[in-house]
Every structure is written in structure tokens, then in C-alpha cells.
Design a protein around this motif. Structure first.
Motif, mmCIF file in Angstrom:
data_model
loop_
_atom_site.group_PDB
_atom_site.id
_atom_site.type_symbol
_atom_site.label_atom_id
_atom_site.label_comp_id
_atom_site.label_asym_id
_atom_site.label_seq_id
_atom_site.Cartn_x
_atom_site.Cartn_y
_atom_site.Cartn_z
ATOM 1 N N ARG A 50 0.817 -1.215 0.000
ATOM 2 C CA ARG A 50 0.000 0.000 0.000
ATOM 3 C C ARG A 50 0.854 1.270 0.000
ATOM 4 O O ARG A 50 0.334 2.371 -0.095
ATOM 5 N N LEU A 51 2.157 1.139 0.148
ATOM 6 C CA LEU A 51 3.091 2.243 -0.009
ATOM 7 C C LEU A 51 4.184 1.792 -0.961
ATOM 8 O O LEU A 51 4.458 0.595 -1.086
ATOM 9 N N GLY A 52 4.839 2.759 -1.594
ATOM 10 C CA GLY A 52 5.948 2.430 -2.477
ATOM 11 C C GLY A 52 7.266 2.557 -1.732
ATOM 12 O O GLY A 52 7.486 1.919 -0.702
ATOM 13 N N PHE A 53 8.117 3.433 -2.215
ATOM 14 C CA PHE A 53 9.436 3.626 -1.603
ATOM 15 C C PHE A 53 9.299 4.145 -0.172
ATOM 16 O O PHE A 53 8.558 5.095 0.087
ATOM 17 N N TYR A 54 10.029 3.523 0.765
ATOM 18 C CA TYR A 54 10.018 4.020 2.140
ATOM 19 C C TYR A 54 11.360 3.728 2.807
ATOM 20 O O TYR A 54 11.871 2.613 2.724
ATOM 21 N N TYR A 95 -0.861 13.010 4.401
ATOM 22 C CA TYR A 95 -1.374 12.219 3.283
ATOM 23 C C TYR A 95 -0.537 12.438 2.018
ATOM 24 O O TYR A 95 -0.382 11.534 1.190
ATOM 25 N N LYS A 96 0.033 13.641 1.876
ATOM 26 C CA LYS A 96 0.900 13.895 0.734
ATOM 27 C C LYS A 96 2.224 13.135 0.866
ATOM 28 O O LYS A 96 2.830 12.743 -0.141
ATOM 29 N N ALA A 97 2.662 12.933 2.097
ATOM 30 C CA ALA A 97 3.868 12.129 2.310
ATOM 31 C C ALA A 97 3.634 10.695 1.830
ATOM 32 O O ALA A 97 4.519 10.072 1.229
ATOM 33 N N HIS A 104 2.973 9.408 -6.627
ATOM 34 C CA HIS A 104 1.856 10.177 -7.171
ATOM 35 C C HIS A 104 2.251 11.650 -7.253
ATOM 36 O O HIS A 104 2.883 12.182 -6.336
ATOM 37 N N TYR A 105 1.832 12.317 -8.326
ATOM 38 C CA TYR A 105 2.233 13.712 -8.513
ATOM 39 C C TYR A 105 1.750 14.623 -7.387
ATOM 40 O O TYR A 105 2.378 15.638 -7.096
ATOM 41 N N GLU A 106 0.641 14.284 -6.723
ATOM 42 C CA GLU A 106 0.167 15.109 -5.618
ATOM 43 C C GLU A 106 1.143 15.100 -4.439
ATOM 44 O O GLU A 106 1.137 15.999 -3.611
ATOM 45 N N ALA A 314 -7.171 10.001 -3.680
ATOM 46 C CA ALA A 314 -6.561 10.850 -4.709
ATOM 47 C C ALA A 314 -6.888 10.299 -6.097
ATOM 48 O O ALA A 314 -6.997 9.086 -6.284
ATOM 49 N N PRO A 315 -7.061 11.179 -7.082
ATOM 50 C CA PRO A 315 -7.391 10.707 -8.434
ATOM 51 C C PRO A 315 -6.286 9.808 -8.981
ATOM 52 O O PRO A 315 -5.111 10.020 -8.709
ATOM 53 N N LYS A 316 -6.714 8.798 -9.712
ATOM 54 C CA LYS A 316 -5.739 7.892 -10.308
ATOM 55 C C LYS A 316 -4.841 8.663 -11.274
ATOM 56 O O LYS A 316 -5.310 9.465 -12.075
ATOM 57 N N GLN A 317 -3.559 8.414 -11.187
ATOM 58 C CA GLN A 317 -2.582 9.148 -11.995
ATOM 59 C C GLN A 317 -2.622 8.652 -13.450
ATOM 60 O O GLN A 317 -2.632 7.439 -13.691
ATOM 61 N N LYS A 318 -2.638 9.593 -14.385
ATOM 62 C CA LYS A 318 -2.678 9.237 -15.803
ATOM 63 C C LYS A 318 -1.424 9.753 -16.507
ATOM 64 O O LYS A 318 -0.815 10.741 -16.078
#
Length: 347
Positions: A50-54, A95-97, A104-106, A314-318
Motif C-alpha cells: 500500500r506504499l511504495g518507496f520508504y 497524506y501527501k507524504a 503520485h504527482y500530488e 486521490a485521483p488515479k494518476q494518468k
């Protein structure tokens, strides 16, 4: 090594004690407890996909949060990829973190008034950038500093020397924090440099250098406060080497610390845990209780739950989003790609 609290939470340097109210001392503990819970939860979320790089932070809370707590809101933070706690406590939404971790761009859009740059992935690049931001602050007549963070591995990069030398030559209000957790991923600090300390490398740049007990939040806070005043009032940058330890892997991307660290070394640093040390200090002053800690743990869990919910919404990234964000006016070749991907995404 500059120290105020020993491993038992006893004051060993009374003269260096910073002037902090009881509420401020409690707030520093709250932030460390919050960050430890966040770290544990982020590791779990990463393992769940549920998270990417950490990059885990447990063990480095005093180094990270003690230095950030000494800053003014108008100061600028130029973080590395492990420095999410400083960013969040400087105003970056949690949430942006999480969205940043997901790519995600956000996660790269910063609210107005949050003086933080994107976490730097290129090791040491933020050090040169910090010298430039600090010089900009000076030229604008701002009474603020730019602070940056890297690990001991970052101190082996060319950018480390260039950034410090530039800041020293131009008397820019910069603070360079090297969080020496002893291993640049897997290479012991003793194999990275023949210098006895990283702090002494400040001498060649003509700036101040200090080695601090990075497991002692009061020492880190005091050293950073002094560095900030010196940078603003005297135009002298400072290199702060915080001696600390990360209890987890370098990142969650497959690193196995048991391959290069011994259990004896882990045990030695577990005894220096910054939360345990500061908790003993506060309990000795009747400023911390188990109920206060549990309340903070519950708050952290609730905040994390809500932040993940926001990140999931958040909107799905396109692909078209990424193309559109790149330029104000798209060049011809990207316009063609935009149309191509718009067609694909409309299906």
C-alpha cells in the motif's frame, strides 16, 4: 561529542540546557512517539503493497525532530528521502507524504507557505541546493536559514564539499546536518573516510563544525538553535554531525541489515534509544506519564488511518497528467503524445 542527556536520561551538561517550557519539552516527546508509530505503520503498509518507496526512521527521531523543532516556520528545509518527519512537522500534509511514497504527482505539490523542497533522491545533491537557497535568503535580507540533511554516505559525495565551500565563501545562512547512522546503506563509516569525524570536515570550508549525540533530542535542538543564530547574525554556516543509528533497514527495497551489522552493535544502540532516554528525563521531572504516551499513540494511529484514506481517494494518476504538468505550452512532439494517450485513456 556534544551531549546534554546521557543514556539514563540524566543531565550531564547543565550549562548547555536550552530554555524550553514544560509544554515544549512534552511536545518534543509527543513528536518522537508520533514518528515512531508512523514509522512502524509505514513499514507495515509497505509490506502490504500500500506504499511504495520508504526509508525507515526509527532510531533517528531525536536527530530529525530536535533539529526541526529549532527552526522558524519561514526557514527552508531541503530534505533527503529519509527526512519525511521534518517535512511533516514543518507543514507538509501527512497524506501527501504517503502519496510521495507512491510516486503520485500530488505528493510533489507543496501547499503555499510550506517552505520545503522535494526530498532529494540523488545522494548529496540537496547540499549544493541548500547553499543556493541560503544565499538567496541572504540577498533578500531574510532573517532565516536553509537547512539540509544527508547521511554519512552523503558526506563522501563531491556535492557535500562543494556546497559547504560555497556557503562558507559567500557567508550564506546554511545548516548542513549529517545524520551519521554509521552505514551508508551497507558500508561502515570507517571505510568511507580516514577522518576521525565528519564534523571536522567543516574546517576546510571555513565554517563551524560540531559533533552531537544524535540520540539526545535536547543536544540536537541546542546545537541547531546555536547554528541558526550564528548563521543569521554572523553569516557563519554550520556542519552538524549527529551520531545516531537506524534500527531498521536502509530502505524497504530489499536491504537486509543483518548482512553488515552485528547483533551486538544493534544491542548497543538499542540502549541509546532516543525515546527511552527522553522519556526517563521527562518522568524524572513529572512531565510524562503512560497515559500521555498512550494518548499520543492513539492520535498517531488515527491520523495515519485518515491520511491513508485521503491518499487512497486521490485521483488515479494518468500519463496525460504527467505530460500536461511538464510545460505550460506543450512542444509539438509532446502534443502528439498527449493526443495518443488521451485516445488510449478514453477507451
Amino acid at each position: 561529542m556534544f551531549q546534554i542527556l546521557n543514556e539514563e536520561g540524566k543531565v550531564v551538561n547543565e550549562a548547555a540546557m536550552p530554555e524550553l517550557s514544560d509544554e515544549q519539552l512534552q511536545e518534543m516527546m509527543r513528536r518522537m512517539v508520533y514518528t515512531r508509530i508512523w514509522d512502524q505503520r509505514a513499514i507495515s503498509l509497505n509490506r502490504q503493497g500500500r506504499l511504495g518507496f520508504y526509508a525507515p526512521v526509527s532510531g533517528q527521531e531525536a536527530s530529525m525532530l530536535g533539529s526541526q523543532y529549532a527552526l522558524d516556520k519561514e526557514d527552508w528545509i531541503l530534505p533527503g528521502y529519509r527526512d519525511m518527519p521534518q517535512m511533516v512537522f514543518h507543514g507538509f500534509p501527512l497524506y501527501k507524504a504517503f502519496l510521495y511514497s507512491r510516486g503520485h504527482y500530488e505528493g510533489g505539490r507543496f501547499p503555499e507557505g510550506v517552505n520545503v523542497l522535494m526530498p532529494q533522491i540523488i545522494i548529496g545533491a540537496q547540499i549544493v541546493q541548500t547553499a543556493g537557497v541560503a544565499l538567496g535568503l541572504k540577498r533578500k535580507g531574510k532573517k532565516n536559514v536553509a537547512i539540509t540533511y544527508t547521511g554519512d554516505g552523503g558526506a563522501s559525495q563531491g556535492d557535500f564539499y562543494e556546497g559547504m565551500n560555497f556557503a562558507g565563501a559567500f557567508q550564506a545562512p546554511a545548516i548542513f546536518v549529517v545524520q551519521n547512522n554509521r552505514f551508508a546503506i551497507s558500508v561502515p563509516v570507517e571505510k568511507q573516510s580516514a577522518a576521525k569525524t565528519i564534523a571536522q570536515k567543516a574546517v576546510a570550508a571555513g565554517i563551524e563544525g560540531i559533533q552531537v549525540d544524535g540520540m539526545d533530542i535536547l543536544a540536537v535542538y541546542a546545537a541547531t538553535s546555536q547554528a541558526r543564530e550564528r548563521a543569521i547574525n554572523e553569516g557563519v554556516p554550520t556542519l552538524i554531525e549527529t551520531m545516531c543509528y537506524r534500527y531498521g533497514p536502509h530502505t524497504m527495497a530489499g536491504d537486509d541489515p543483518t548482512r553488515y551489522r552485528t547483533s551486538d552493535l544493534d544491542d548497543e544502540w538499542e540502549k541509546k534509544d532516543p525515546l527511552v532516554r527522553f522519556r526517563k528525563f521527562l518522568e524524572g521531572k513529572d512531565l510524562w506519564t503512560e497515559d500521555m504516551e498512550n494518548e499520543m499513540v492513539d492520535k498517531a494511529k488515527e491520523d495515519i488511518k485518515e491520511a491513508i484514506k485521503q491518499a487512497d481517494a486521490a485521483p488515479k494518476q494518468k500519463v496525460t497528467d504527467l505530460i500536461e504538468f511538464m510545460y505550460e505550452e506543450l512542444p509539438h512532439n509532446l502534443q502528439e503524445q498527449m493526443e495518443e494517450y488521451k485516445a488510449k485513456e478514453s477507451k
